[in-house]
Design a protein around this motif. Sequence first.
Motif, PDB file in Angstrom:
ATOM      1  N   ASN A 129      26.091  47.400  37.279  1.00 23.90           N
ATOM      2  CA  ASN A 129      26.947  48.277  38.117  1.00 23.90           C
ATOM      3  C   ASN A 129      28.378  47.592  38.253  1.00 23.90           C
ATOM      4  OD1 ASN A 129      25.949  51.159  38.925  1.00 23.90           O
ATOM      5  ND2 ASN A 129      24.048  49.933  39.239  1.00 23.90           N
ATOM      6  N   ILE A 130      28.145  46.211  38.632  1.00 22.49           N
ATOM      7  CA  ILE A 130      29.419  45.526  38.747  1.00 22.49           C
ATOM      8  C   ILE A 130      30.259  45.820  37.523  1.00 22.49           C
ATOM      9  CG2 ILE A 130      30.178  43.181  39.051  1.00 22.49           C
ATOM     10  CD1 ILE A 130      27.736  42.516  40.776  1.00 22.49           C
ATOM     11  N   PHE A 131      29.966  45.497  36.556  1.00 21.17           N
ATOM     12  CA  PHE A 131      30.889  45.615  35.298  1.00 21.17           C
ATOM     13  C   PHE A 131      31.320  47.104  35.185  1.00 21.17           C
ATOM     14  CE2 PHE A 131      29.074  41.443  34.380  1.00 21.17           C
ATOM     15  CZ  PHE A 131      30.068  40.728  33.619  1.00 21.17           C
ATOM     16  N   LEU A 132      30.364  48.177  35.445  1.00 24.30           N
ATOM     17  CA  LEU A 132      30.539  49.362  35.369  1.00 24.30           C
ATOM     18  C   LEU A 132      31.804  49.755  36.252  1.00 24.30           C
ATOM     19  CD1 LEU A 132      30.115  52.385  34.313  1.00 24.30           C
ATOM     20  CD2 LEU A 132      28.441  52.535  36.086  1.00 24.30           C
ATOM     21  N   ASN A 133      31.564  49.475  37.573  1.00 20.32           N
ATOM     22  CA  ASN A 133      32.722  49.648  38.780  1.00 20.32           C
ATOM     23  C   ASN A 133      34.037  49.264  37.955  1.00 20.32           C
ATOM     24  OD1 ASN A 133      32.009  51.005  41.625  1.00 20.32           O
ATOM     25  ND2 ASN A 133      30.161  50.333  40.242  1.00 20.32           N
ATOM     26  N   GLY A 134      33.972  47.939  37.669  1.00 20.49           N
ATOM     27  CA  GLY A 134      35.385  47.203  37.148  1.00 20.49           C
ATOM     28  C   GLY A 134      35.758  47.900  35.916  1.00 20.49           C
ATOM     29  N   LYS A 141      36.708  43.049  30.757  1.00 19.68           N
ATOM     30  CA  LYS A 141      35.636  42.391  31.029  1.00 19.68           C
ATOM     31  C   LYS A 141      35.750  40.906  31.566  1.00 19.68           C
ATOM     32  CE  LYS A 141      31.079  41.579  28.797  1.00 19.68           C
ATOM     33  NZ  LYS A 141      30.376  41.902  27.742  1.00 19.68           N
ATOM     34  N   THR A 142      36.801  40.210  31.163  1.00 23.10           N
ATOM     35  CA  THR A 142      37.040  38.912  31.430  1.00 23.10           C
ATOM     36  C   THR A 142      37.221  38.691  32.506  1.00 23.10           C
ATOM     37  OG1 THR A 142      39.307  39.162  30.652  1.00 23.10           O
ATOM     38  CG2 THR A 142      37.729  37.934  29.103  1.00 23.10           C
ATOM     39  N   LYS A 147      35.181  37.111  38.594  1.00 20.58           N
ATOM     40  CA  LYS A 147      34.957  37.639  39.960  1.00 20.58           C
ATOM     41  C   LYS A 147      33.446  37.817  40.290  1.00 20.58           C
ATOM     42  CE  LYS A 147      38.881  37.944  41.982  1.00 20.58           C
ATOM     43  NZ  LYS A 147      39.479  37.200  43.191  1.00 20.58           N
ATOM     44  N   PHE A 148      32.600  37.793  39.143  1.00 24.29           N
ATOM     45  CA  PHE A 148      31.188  38.143  39.363  1.00 24.29           C
ATOM     46  C   PHE A 148      30.499  37.301  40.261  1.00 24.29           C
ATOM     47  CE2 PHE A 148      26.567  37.761  37.826  1.00 24.29           C
ATOM     48  CZ  PHE A 148      26.085  39.409  37.923  1.00 24.29           C
ATOM     49  N   ASP A 149      30.358  35.806  40.044  1.00 27.36           N
ATOM     50  CA  ASP A 149      29.710  35.093  41.195  1.00 27.36           C
ATOM     51  C   ASP A 149      30.056  35.178  42.313  1.00 27.36           C
ATOM     52  OD1 ASP A 149      28.211  33.987  38.837  1.00 27.36           O
ATOM     53  OD2 ASP A 149      29.327  32.305  38.596  1.00 27.36           O
ATOM     54  N   ALA A 179      31.269  44.461  48.286  1.00 17.62           N
ATOM     55  CA  ALA A 179      31.766  43.135  47.655  1.00 17.62           C
ATOM     56  C   ALA A 179      32.410  43.507  46.281  1.00 17.62           C
ATOM     57  CB  ALA A 179      30.458  42.306  47.248  1.00 17.62           C
ATOM     58  N   VAL A 180      31.823  44.710  45.700  1.00 20.05           N
ATOM     59  CA  VAL A 180      32.564  44.724  44.350  1.00 20.05           C
ATOM     60  C   VAL A 180      34.037  45.457  44.768  1.00 20.05           C
ATOM     61  CG1 VAL A 180      32.663  46.765  42.505  1.00 20.05           C
ATOM     62  CG2 VAL A 180      30.441  45.499  42.976  1.00 20.05           C
ATOM     63  N   ALA A 181      34.263  46.634  45.694  1.00 21.23           N
ATOM     64  CA  ALA A 181      35.448  47.051  46.038  1.00 21.23           C
ATOM     65  C   ALA A 181      36.247  45.989  46.465  1.00 21.23           C
ATOM     66  CB  ALA A 181      35.504  48.166  47.083  1.00 21.23           C
ATOM     67  N   ALA A 182      35.889  45.116  47.406  1.00 28.05           N
ATOM     68  CA  ALA A 182      36.816  44.086  47.775  1.00 28.05           C
ATOM     69  C   ALA A 182      37.236  42.927  46.917  1.00 28.05           C
ATOM     70  CB  ALA A 182      36.107  43.391  49.096  1.00 28.05           C
ATOM     71  N   HIS A 183      36.472  42.603  46.026  1.00 27.99           N
ATOM     72  CA  HIS A 183      36.764  41.608  45.001  1.00 27.99           C
ATOM     73  C   HIS A 183      37.440  41.898  43.723  1.00 27.99           C
ATOM     74  CE1 HIS A 183      33.776  39.567  47.794  1.00 27.99           C
ATOM     75  NE2 HIS A 183      34.535  38.440  47.494  1.00 27.99           N
ATOM     76  N   MET A 184      37.434  43.160  43.425  1.00 29.19           N
ATOM     77  CA  MET A 184      38.180  43.518  42.331  1.00 29.19           C
ATOM     78  C   MET A 184      39.586  43.377  42.396  1.00 29.19           C
ATOM     79  SD  MET A 184      35.933  44.000  39.893  1.00 29.19           S
ATOM     80  CE  MET A 184      34.216  44.467  39.601  1.00 29.19           C
ATOM     81  N   GLU A 185      40.366  43.269  41.182  1.00 29.68           N
ATOM     82  CA  GLU A 185      41.583  42.979  41.555  1.00 29.68           C
ATOM     83  C   GLU A 185      42.577  44.173  41.521  1.00 29.68           C
ATOM     84  OE1 GLU A 185      42.514  39.941  38.559  1.00 29.68           O
ATOM     85  OE2 GLU A 185      41.329  38.152  39.658  1.00 29.68           O
ATOM     86  N   THR A 186      42.339  44.939  42.365  1.00 31.49           N
ATOM     87  CA  THR A 186      43.039  46.159  42.645  1.00 31.49           C
ATOM     88  C   THR A 186      44.405  45.909  43.630  1.00 31.49           C
ATOM     89  OG1 THR A 186      41.840  46.622  44.256  1.00 31.49           O
ATOM     90  CG2 THR A 186      41.316  47.586  42.222  1.00 31.49           C
ATOM     91  N   GLU A 187      45.295  46.565  43.606  1.00 32.11           N
ATOM     92  CA  GLU A 187      46.624  46.413  44.266  1.00 32.11           C
ATOM     93  C   GLU A 187      46.346  47.245  45.420  1.00 32.11           C
ATOM     94  OE1 GLU A 187      47.957  45.406  40.059  1.00 32.11           O
ATOM     95  OE2 GLU A 187      47.016  47.210  41.128  1.00 32.11           O
ATOM     96  N   ILE A 188      45.613  48.346  45.363  1.00 37.70           N
ATOM     97  CA  ILE A 188      45.319  49.053  46.769  1.00 37.70           C
ATOM     98  C   ILE A 188      43.826  49.419  47.002  1.00 37.70           C
ATOM     99  CG2 ILE A 188      45.555  51.575  47.685  1.00 37.70           C
ATOM    100  CD1 ILE A 188      48.078  51.688  45.924  1.00 37.70           C
ATOM    101  N   LEU A 189      43.414  49.152  48.252  1.00 38.63           N
ATOM    102  CA  LEU A 189      42.094  49.197  48.737  1.00 38.63           C
ATOM    103  C   LEU A 189      41.907  50.291  49.769  1.00 38.63           C
ATOM    104  CD1 LEU A 189      38.646  48.177  48.535  1.00 38.63           C
ATOM    105  CD2 LEU A 189      39.409  46.633  50.330  1.00 38.63           C
ATOM    106  N   LEU A 190      41.098  51.284  49.568  1.00 40.46           N
ATOM    107  CA  LEU A 190      40.718  52.377  50.266  1.00 40.46           C
ATOM    108  C   LEU A 190      39.365  52.278  50.989  1.00 40.46           C
ATOM    109  CD1 LEU A 190      42.123  55.427  48.157  1.00 40.46           C
ATOM    110  CD2 LEU A 190      43.482  53.968  49.771  1.00 40.46           C
TER     111      LEU A 190
END
Length: 414
Positions: A129-134, A141-142, A147-149, A179-190
């Motif tokens: 699910n971490i990779f799917l959400n990303g 994938k890289t 960010k996975f660990d 954790a997934v939403a906060a650590h992914m490298e997105t410019e905007i977080l809702l």
Amino acid sequence: MTDIAIRCEGLAKRYEIGEREAYKTIRDVITDAVAAPFRRLRSAALRSSNGNGSQDKPTIWALKDVSFEIKRGEVVGIIGRNGAGKSTLLKILSRITEPTRGSVEVWGRVGSLLEVGTGFHPELTGRDNIFLNGAILGMKKTEIARKFDEIVAFAEVEKFIDTPVKRYSSGMYVRLAFAVAAHMETEILLVDEVLAVGDAQFQKKCLGKMDDIAKHGRTVLFVSHSMASVQTLCERAVLLNRGMVETDGRVDEVVTIYLSGQLPELATSSSPEGVRITKATAFWSEDIGIHVEVSFTSPFALRPLILGLLISDELGRPVFGTNPRFDRHESRPESMSVGTVNVDVGTTVLRPGFYTVSVWLGDENRDYCSVEDSILVEVGGKVNLSQPALQNIGSVKLPTVWTYRVGEPVCELR
């Protein structure tokens, strides 16, 4: 490059009561993600009511003519009563649903956490699910692997990372989702009220992470009923009321307006059966405590009338609730179809602060209508809003007796 992250112009959303919303599939979202990092959403014009077959259906406007801009790196709180349109706004910004009219422009990849586990597939493991959400967010994938660990450590689910998430507890679910939403490298977080789930330690951890996100220049829109959290994280707030922008400005000024109850009178609450709350007000005085007054009408007799109420503090925590099933009294008529009910609640143990009152109206068979978390009342006189409510432990101040004995301790053991 523009310094604007989000621009809304004349945004409106209409729902037909009883109509099911056609949400996008995961495939649709992944397809849309190809267009990252710049996305522009332009809604279709509002359909004419003539000839579309829906003119006789009851409708509700969740948003009406909402316009504002959010600059890159801003952390903005979206606040308002239940039903004000906060969640609808974030769903439009996340492209989960489309506006009825108006336009939204979003610059940058958007990560959203609107509900616990949003986007998770229950049959897949936490790792999958971490990779799917990303992937849904348009990340390589890289990028996700890097960010996975950090994600797993933050969520504290190391032992269960290869277990299907359908077997996770609600606490594990929300930890991993955040954790997934906060650590992914997105410019905007809702983020929509997710911090209401989980224990106090995890909430504190999430607030710390969001503060770190803000310091690194990412744009955050934060919906919450916790005014202390909004004041801690945000410098600016937008107050929604009945689907419209009531005010937009410095967070302390906007929170003061919201908590002081300086909003238009509540819309009346009614049920399909025609039972209707026509008035619901509350005030506080030192002599009486919290005085609640509720007026109603019903096309049939309520046998017996049951009015329930719940008082919550400004963080949304229940403080006290009652109804005639628990708090019996001799003066209640056997039946009522129209009238007014007054309830006085003693507040001698309540700490000074802002509280919300929710009321429900029904009979011995069911509840018919309600007004929830919308009746604001100030207890204990003027409250210093610059002092966060979290400095108080709990909402009640119980009588205590302290004694001290100076000198050698008494030893009675033989």
